[in-house]
Design an enzyme around this catalytic site. Sequence first.
Site, PDB file in Angstrom:
ATOM      1  N   ALA A 102      -3.553   4.224  -1.260  1.00  0.00           N
ATOM      2  CA  ALA A 102      -4.199   4.876   0.007  1.00  0.00           C
ATOM      3  C   ALA A 102      -5.125   5.956   0.070  1.00  0.00           C
ATOM      4  O   ALA A 102      -5.561   5.958   0.290  1.00  0.00           O
ATOM      5  CB  ALA A 102      -3.270   4.941   0.972  1.00  0.00           C
TER       6      ALA A 102
ATOM      7  N   ILE B 208       0.944  -1.360   0.241  1.00  0.00           N
ATOM      8  CA  ILE B 208       0.244   0.079  -0.021  1.00  0.00           C
ATOM      9  C   ILE B 208       0.844   0.761  -0.120  1.00  0.00           C
ATOM     10  O   ILE B 208       1.563   1.354   1.115  1.00  0.00           O
ATOM     11  CB  ILE B 208      -0.721   0.066   1.254  1.00  0.00           C
ATOM     12  CG1 ILE B 208      -1.708  -1.558   0.803  1.00  0.00           C
ATOM     13  CG2 ILE B 208      -1.279   1.417   1.237  1.00  0.00           C
ATOM     14  CD1 ILE B 208      -2.555  -1.602   2.901  1.00  0.00           C
ATOM     15  N   CYS B 209       0.984   2.102  -0.684  1.00  0.00           N
ATOM     16  CA  CYS B 209       1.211   2.862  -0.943  1.00  0.00           C
ATOM     17  C   CYS B 209       0.649   4.255  -0.867  1.00  0.00           C
ATOM     18  O   CYS B 209      -1.240   4.767  -1.176  1.00  0.00           O
ATOM     19  CB  CYS B 209       2.669   3.430  -1.747  1.00  0.00           C
ATOM     20  SG  CYS B 209       2.151   2.953  -3.845  1.00  0.00           S
ATOM     21  N   GLY B 210       0.062   5.851  -1.891  1.00  0.00           N
ATOM     22  CA  GLY B 210      -0.414   6.877  -2.374  1.00  0.00           C
ATOM     23  C   GLY B 210      -1.435   5.922  -3.130  1.00  0.00           C
ATOM     24  O   GLY B 210      -2.744   5.685  -3.058  1.00  0.00           O
TER      25      GLY B 210
END
Length: 158
Positions: free
Chosen positions: A109, A65-67
Amino acid sequence: MKIVIGSDKAGFQLKERIKKLLTEQGHAVNDVGTVDTDHPRPHTVTAPAAAKEIMKGEAEKGILICGTGMGMSIVANKHKGIYAAVVESVYAAEYCRKINDANILCIGAFIVGETMAAEMVNTFLNTGFVQDFPQWRVEFLQGQNETLRNYEEKQFAD
């Protein structure tokens, strides 16, 4: 199931919620990403750590999970045998497994809320490659999978 999970600073809060969900479901979870926002691990560190766990057989699946999910996917896919899919819907989470046999789910996210992310994770983990397809499509997709793996062998031959 053994699952490796990780995030950068942008994905930290969502990763923590997903990690809790997975633990409550009885999965063995290893966090290789940011564990506190004062000391974040970038996607260029987290994604390789997750990919290597899957490559070694220490984890069956991964969640990154990242931006946007894109950075994690790009870096993870640089590793042999890793098929990381950026997913923004339950449908895509199902079909990245059924059609592409993805082994890492990448989530943005900034894009996906907690409830949707939980549904996507559950779908990803509970869907098998070629699940529920007619035999002709199973054979086709298995052949495509073999073609991809042969291509990968050539690309990673150094």
